[in-house]
Design a protein around this motif. Structure first.
Motif, PDB file in Angstrom:
ATOM      1  N   TYR B 358      28.380  41.450  27.262  1.00 64.75           N
ATOM      2  CA  TYR B 358      29.700  41.900  27.700  1.00 64.75           C
ATOM      3  C   TYR B 358      29.736  43.376  28.094  1.00 64.75           C
ATOM      4  N   ARG B 359      29.217  44.245  27.216  1.00 60.89           N
ATOM      5  CA  ARG B 359      29.291  45.690  27.498  1.00 60.89           C
ATOM      6  C   ARG B 359      28.538  46.060  28.763  1.00 60.89           C
ATOM      7  N   LEU B 360      27.370  45.469  28.905  1.00 54.03           N
ATOM      8  CA  LEU B 360      26.546  45.766  30.074  1.00 54.03           C
ATOM      9  C   LEU B 360      27.234  45.297  31.351  1.00 54.03           C
ATOM     10  N   SER B 361      27.840  44.125  31.294  1.00 54.40           N
ATOM     11  CA  SER B 361      28.487  43.613  32.506  1.00 54.40           C
ATOM     12  C   SER B 361      29.676  44.495  32.878  1.00 54.40           C
ATOM     13  N   ARG B 362      30.309  45.110  31.887  1.00 56.15           N
ATOM     14  CA  ARG B 362      31.398  46.051  32.193  1.00 56.15           C
ATOM     15  C   ARG B 362      30.860  47.322  32.841  1.00 56.15           C
ATOM     16  N   GLU B 363      29.667  47.750  32.415  1.00 59.55           N
ATOM     17  CA  GLU B 363      29.040  48.915  33.057  1.00 59.55           C
ATOM     18  C   GLU B 363      28.721  48.603  34.507  1.00 59.55           C
ATOM     19  N   VAL B 364      28.247  47.375  34.755  1.00 57.01           N
ATOM     20  CA  VAL B 364      27.843  46.991  36.103  1.00 57.01           C
ATOM     21  C   VAL B 364      29.031  47.024  37.066  1.00 57.01           C
ATOM     22  N   VAL B 365      30.194  46.636  36.588  1.00 56.71           N
ATOM     23  CA  VAL B 365      31.342  46.550  37.497  1.00 56.71           C
ATOM     24  C   VAL B 365      32.020  47.914  37.705  1.00 56.71           C
ATOM     25  N   LYS B 366      31.638  48.896  36.892  1.00 55.77           N
ATOM     26  CA  LYS B 366      32.302  50.206  36.954  1.00 55.77           C
ATOM     27  C   LYS B 366      32.356  50.859  38.344  1.00 55.77           C
ATOM     28  N   PRO B 367      31.225  50.950  39.071  1.00 58.35           N
ATOM     29  CA  PRO B 367      31.292  51.592  40.388  1.00 58.35           C
ATOM     30  C   PRO B 367      32.323  50.911  41.302  1.00 58.35           C
ATOM     31  N   LYS B 368      32.415  49.599  41.153  1.00 58.24           N
ATOM     32  CA  LYS B 368      33.372  48.858  41.976  1.00 58.24           C
ATOM     33  C   LYS B 368      34.809  49.225  41.564  1.00 58.24           C
ATOM     34  N   ILE B 369      35.039  49.275  40.269  1.00 56.84           N
ATOM     35  CA  ILE B 369      36.381  49.607  39.786  1.00 56.84           C
ATOM     36  C   ILE B 369      36.768  51.027  40.216  1.00 56.84           C
ATOM     37  N   ARG B 370      35.818  51.952  40.110  1.00 58.15           N
ATOM     38  CA  ARG B 370      36.113  53.329  40.532  1.00 58.15           C
ATOM     39  C   ARG B 370      36.509  53.364  42.005  1.00 58.15           C
ATOM     40  N   ALA B 371      35.778  52.620  42.832  1.00 61.40           N
ATOM     41  CA  ALA B 371      36.082  52.591  44.268  1.00 61.40           C
ATOM     42  C   ALA B 371      37.446  51.942  44.508  1.00 61.40           C
ATOM     43  N   LEU B 372      37.747  50.902  43.724  1.00 58.98           N
ATOM     44  CA  LEU B 372      39.032  50.212  43.900  1.00 58.98           C
ATOM     45  C   LEU B 372      40.192  51.116  43.465  1.00 58.98           C
ATOM     46  N   GLU B 373      39.942  51.955  42.459  1.00 61.16           N
ATOM     47  CA  GLU B 373      40.979  52.881  42.018  1.00 61.16           C
ATOM     48  C   GLU B 373      41.337  53.862  43.131  1.00 61.16           C
ATOM     49  N   VAL B 374      40.327  54.261  43.898  1.00 61.53           N
ATOM     50  CA  VAL B 374      40.570  55.179  45.021  1.00 61.53           C
ATOM     51  C   VAL B 374      41.256  54.435  46.165  1.00 61.53           C
ATOM     52  N   MET B 375      40.759  53.251  46.454  1.00 62.57           N
ATOM     53  CA  MET B 375      41.242  52.504  47.619  1.00 62.57           C
ATOM     54  C   MET B 375      42.634  51.900  47.390  1.00 62.57           C
ATOM     55  N   GLN B 376      42.909  51.497  46.161  1.00 62.47           N
ATOM     56  CA  GLN B 376      44.165  50.830  45.811  1.00 62.47           C
ATOM     57  C   GLN B 376      44.513  49.674  46.760  1.00 62.47           C
ATOM     58  N   PRO B 377      43.632  48.683  46.866  1.00 64.27           N
ATOM     59  CA  PRO B 377      43.951  47.553  47.749  1.00 64.27           C
ATOM     60  C   PRO B 377      44.997  46.640  47.096  1.00 64.27           C
ATOM     61  N   ASP B 378      45.651  45.851  47.934  1.00 62.72           N
ATOM     62  CA  ASP B 378      46.587  44.864  47.398  1.00 62.72           C
ATOM     63  C   ASP B 378      45.869  43.557  47.117  1.00 62.72           C
ATOM     64  N   ILE B 379      44.855  43.275  47.936  1.00 66.85           N
ATOM     65  CA  ILE B 379      44.122  42.008  47.814  1.00 66.85           C
ATOM     66  C   ILE B 379      42.627  42.273  47.770  1.00 66.85           C
ATOM     67  N   ILE B 380      41.938  41.641  46.809  1.00 64.08           N
ATOM     68  CA  ILE B 380      40.474  41.635  46.813  1.00 64.08           C
ATOM     69  C   ILE B 380      40.064  40.194  47.081  1.00 64.08           C
ATOM     70  N   ALA B 381      39.499  39.978  48.257  1.00 60.19           N
ATOM     71  CA  ALA B 381      39.058  38.626  48.589  1.00 60.19           C
ATOM     72  C   ALA B 381      37.579  38.507  48.278  1.00 60.19           C
ATOM     73  N   THR B 382      37.140  37.293  47.953  1.00 60.93           N
ATOM     74  CA  THR B 382      35.716  37.056  47.746  1.00 60.93           C
ATOM     75  C   THR B 382      35.441  35.571  47.941  1.00 60.93           C
ATOM     76  N   GLY B 383      34.159  35.210  47.889  1.00 58.78           N
ATOM     77  CA  GLY B 383      33.810  33.825  48.188  1.00 58.78           C
ATOM     78  C   GLY B 383      33.198  33.092  47.024  1.00 58.78           C
ATOM     79  N   CYS B 384      33.450  33.564  45.796  1.00 56.14           N
ATOM     80  CA  CYS B 384      32.847  32.913  44.641  1.00 56.14           C
ATOM     81  C   CYS B 384      33.822  32.936  43.474  1.00 56.14           C
ATOM     82  N   PRO B 385      34.200  31.777  42.967  1.00 61.02           N
ATOM     83  CA  PRO B 385      35.151  31.732  41.858  1.00 61.02           C
ATOM     84  C   PRO B 385      34.656  32.449  40.596  1.00 61.02           C
ATOM     85  N   ALA B 386      33.335  32.486  40.386  1.00 60.53           N
ATOM     86  CA  ALA B 386      32.819  33.179  39.197  1.00 60.53           C
ATOM     87  C   ALA B 386      33.083  34.676  39.325  1.00 60.53           C
TER      88      ALA B 386
END
Lengths: 458, 415
Positions: B358-386
């Protein structure tokens, strides 16, 4: 390593930064070469004070320390010996300062070179040294090995950008060398001595780097030749016209064929050489220089010439060069990468000698590299599982070294001596030269604690 | 440990150059060599040569890999360490057996649809009945061993019923000319019904007949854990279900399932049945763009700023990067914004990786979250339910207001 020592080390850096299991230690037994040595302990210190404390402990207990960054070296220079401690500096990875007014950056050794590039370029600045592993290698390793790269011809190597260092000495003192000024002749040039000392004279814990303004424009040209001599005379012609390209990459016939077989880019299979040339600077100057480059290529029998200004087109021209590493391992899985370097005027002769060495031993020996600074990269392609081939390769390497020295060159342009070139150091440095180096080493590291067994045997 | 010739050659080609360090999400998060590809190759060499044997530490090292394949995509020597890690896990299972919990899940639940849906109903009841609220409020979970509280919150909120049972087996469109078999995956079936409905709407609305054949889990969870036997059994069942009716195409809405389906012919010998079907297997975005050549009108309503997360197992399939973007741009136009390069990597979900590490997977997503905090999108689309599930959890944790949707959902909402 005894339990008491390990306990002390843990109390210095914190136990989560000490790796003890064989499985973890095995993962610190290598660099980018085939050399191996499993350390007795792996430690990831977080600051200079911790480094110094461990070095003092090493002097007290008598265990060796093998400092390293990302472990991407090509000389075996960071490979530990058994019973030693691998000291990984990648955790110390802060960019402490980027000064536009003083044109410098202050960084910790674990900063990845490519990250530094991006950070300073965001500020309109430029850190030119660009070893090909720049997306992974660290600045600390670059300084310790005095790394080069394709831009060296115009911009120089790492040493030309190191203004000052904070270093933990082999006896555990923290000292500062150089400073924040371009001019500094106060005492010995210890910054120069430590740059390229391959971790044998001190552990670098902070680096002050000189920066230059970022070039505003770049143009790229790709020229195809029937003969490597014509490519070489193009280089000479450019220099005589007063142009120093930022990039001047040469690919020989074997390399061209490998790339073409792999990618089908439409490169001529019968070409003798390809030059990839890049000029950078102010837009007007770049445009003028590119004209002179084109002239030089045409007057020296280039049979095809393409140029590009925008990023996408430039990338297209780079495609062949970027594919070289992948393309050549399609022939044989093991790549022995050498970096013997000759004076620029001797390039055609060196290419010729490399060709005959390859033929003599029946080895694949593509040559590609930095034509501007004579740092050709002959690569011997073998299969490491084949002992006969490996023995031939070893002999070929010796002949390559001989050839480079015959032509007034050097064993190593940018990889360093480490373990791989240690047996041949005397050929170039002479017995007297080695004694001088040993005297320095013995004086600063009386207990032979830092990276023992590298460059030479004390 | 023994490898086949291809795998052995791969190990032999690894020069330990370390290029993988720049591309491994786990190395970038931790900076330690046992987690990066070349470290694992070195360990594999020791295993093969008998200098190491499987033990807890080694099992832990090899369990700590996202299988995102980013190292392989960027390796100058084309070493697919993701494949090698899976092979190592298979060897580990052979040497030491599966952990009890995985054995139960794979061999009891995944193989047996009835039991899986019974289990799903149980969890669904737990979530909907109010017991979940009681348990959470009563802090019962805090008494349980480490981190179970967060793990419990990672569990997907299951939909009521199974998607495959709620919709007709055959869905005819207007003037259907193409016949498509739809692989729904477990996540659409049990969690994201809205994704499934969007797929059906888009396809039937564009003249495609959609059949939902007999199917089960694609086998990836078992495969990733080294349980090739279970994975093979699941594969054979799916192959039978999807080749019988000879559809024109087999469409998948889950990148992870797609990646696995595409590997069936190489992994499981079925006498070549699925190898013939392989070129028909594709992601829904690819089908919409490449086969239907769909033209969507710009959206009349504004969904706000839209960005896209590349699922690891989609981006390396044909058009896997371009087609979803092409579709999103059709409906969102200039409101579509790309994430910066360093935020484009694996989200850290990786099947059950986010539960086990769990902790490691949270570290992995951090760069994405930081970028999303700057971008502030309304929608994040993706092609995988997982990825959707993991991203939902991460953005909720970061208090970001964005909505996570499947690409097809956005198309369905906006057109």
């Amino acid at each position: 390593m005894d339990k008491d020592t390990v306990k002390k080390i843990k109390s210095v850096v914190g136990s989560e930064y000490v790796l003890e299991s064989p499985e973890e230690r095995i993962c610190y037994s290598y660099d980018g070469t085939a050399r191996r040595g499993i350390p007795a302990l792996v430690v990831l210190p977080g600051n200079a004070r911790e480094v110094a404390e461990i070095v003092r402990l090493a002097n007290e207990k008598g265990f060796p320390i093998f400092p390293r960054g990302a472990g991407t070296g090509l000389s075996g220079g960071s490979v530990p010996a058994e019973q030693g401690l691998a000291m990984v500096l990648s955790r110390m990875n802060r960019i402490l300062e980027i000064s536009r007014d003083d044109l410098l950056a202050v960084v910790e050794p674990g900063v990845v070179t490519g990250r530094l590039h991006r950070a300073v370029e965001k500020e309109g600045l430029f850190y030119p040294p660009d070893p090909s592993s720049l997306q992974t290698c660290t600045i600390g390793g670059n300084v310790a090995e005095n790394a080069g790269g394709p831009r060296a011809f115009k911009y120089g190597v790492t040493r030309d950008y190191v203004l000052g260092l904070e270093v933990v000495t082999p006896t555990g003192e923290i000292i500062n060398t150089g400073g924040r000024t371009v001019k500094n002749v106060t005492g010995y040039d210890l910054t120069g001595l430590l740059t390229g000392s391959e971790g044998t004279l001190g552990i670098i814990t902070r680096i002050t780097l000189r920066l230059v303004p970022k070039p505003r424009a770049v143009q790229t040209a790709l020229a195809v030749y029937n003969r490597v001599e014509d490519a070489a005379s193009t280089v000479t012609a450019m220099i005589r016209r007063g142009i120093i390209p930022a990039t001047l990459e040469l690919m020989d016939r074997i390399t061209i064929r490998c790339v073409e077989n792999y990618l089908r880019l439409g490169l001529p299979m019968d070409a003798g050489a390809i030059l990839l040339i890049e000029v950078d600077g102010l837009p007007a100057q770049v445009a003028e220089e590119m004209k002179l480059v084109e002239d030089a290529c045409r007057q020296n029998s280039c049979r095809a010439l393409q140029t590009a200004t925008d990023a996408a087109e430039r990338e297209r021209l780079w495609k062949a060069r970027r594919a070289v590493s992948t393309a050549i391992v399609q022939i044989k899985p093991t790549k022995i990468s050498e970096d013997a370097t000759v004076p620029r005027s001797k390039i055609p002769e060196m290419v010729e000698r490399l060709k005959s060495i390859g033929e003599k031993y029946g080895l694949h020996l593509p040559v590609f590299g930095h034509a501007g600074d004579g740092n050709l990269h002959p690569n011997i392609l073998v299969d490491k599982r084949d002992p006969v081939e490996m023995e031939k390769a070893e002999k070929a390497v010796q002949e390559i070294f001989r050839a480079a020295l015959d032509l007034g060159g050097t064993l190593s342009g940018e990889h360093g001596v480490g373990l791989l070139k240690k047996p041949y150091l005397e050929w170039e440095a002479g017995a007297g030269g080695i004694e001088y180096m040993k005297a320095i080493k013995k004086a600063v590291d009386p207990r032979n604690v830092l990276n023992p067994g590298k460059i030479f045997q004390v | 440990m023994k490898l086949n010739e291809t795998q052995e050659q791969m190990i032999n080609r690894c020069s330990r150059c370390g290029s993988c360090q720049a591309h491994c999400p786990l190395y970038l998060a931790t900076g330690v060599e046992p987690l990066v590809a070349r470290g694992k190759v070195e360990l594999l060499e020791h295993l093969i040569e008998g200098r190491l044997e499987w033990n807890d530490k080694l099992a832990e090292v090899f369990s700590t890999c996202l299988l995102c394949g980013n190292c392989g995509d960027n390796c100058p020597n084309q070493v697919r360490v993701d494949h090698l890690v899976r092979e190592a896990r298979r060897d580990l299972v052979a040497a030491r057996g599966l952990p009890v919990i995985k054995r139960t899940v794979f061999q009891q639940l995944l193989k047996n649809d009835g039991r899986l849906s019974a289990a799903a109903r149980l969890v669904c009841f737990y979530q909907r009945s109010g017991i979940q609220r009681l348990v959470r409020a009563g802090k019962v979970l805090n008494l349980l061993p480490g981190g179970l509280t967060v793990k419990e919150s990672l569990l997907p909120r299951l939909a009521a019923g199974e998607f495959r049972k709620l919709v007709p087996r055959v869905n005819r469109g207007k003037k259907s000319t193409l016949r498509v078999a739809y692989f729904t995956g477990c996540m659409t079936n049990y969690v994201f019904h809205r994704t499934g409905r969007s797929v059906l709407n888009l396809l039937t609305g564009n003249g495609v007949e959609v059949t939902i054949p007999e199917q089960g889990c694609c086998g990836l969870p078992a495969l990733a854990a080294g349980d090739y036997d279970t994975a093979g059994e699941l594969a054979r069942r799916n192959i039978a279900g999807f080749t019988q009716s000879e559809p024109d195409y087999i469409v998948v809405d889950c990148a992870s399932c797609l990646g696995t389906l595409l590997e069936y012919p190489r992994l499981f010998d079925d006498g070549g049945t699925f190898a013939r079907a392989e070129e028909k297997v594709m992601d829904i975005s690819r089908f919409l763009v490449e086969v239907l050549d769909i033209k969507l009108p710009p959206a009349t309503k504004d969904a706000g700023i839209v960005t896209y997360h590349d699922p690891c197992h989609l981006k390396r399939t044909p058009g896997g990067k371009e087609y979803p973007r092409a579709l999103l741009k059709m409906v969102s136009g200039p409101r579509f914004v790309e994430l910066p390069a360093d935020a484009g990597r694996c989200c850290g979900s990786a099947g059950s990786f986010n539960l086990e590490h769990y902790r490691l997977s949270r570290e992995v997503v951090k760069p994405k979250i930081r970028a999303l905090e700057v971008m502030q999108p309304d929608i994040i689309a993706t092609g995988c339910p997982a990825c959707m599930l993991h991203l939902e959890h991460a953005i909720k944790d970061a208090s970001l207001p964005a909505r996570v949707v499947h690409t097809v959902e956005l198309l369905n909402i906006l057109t």
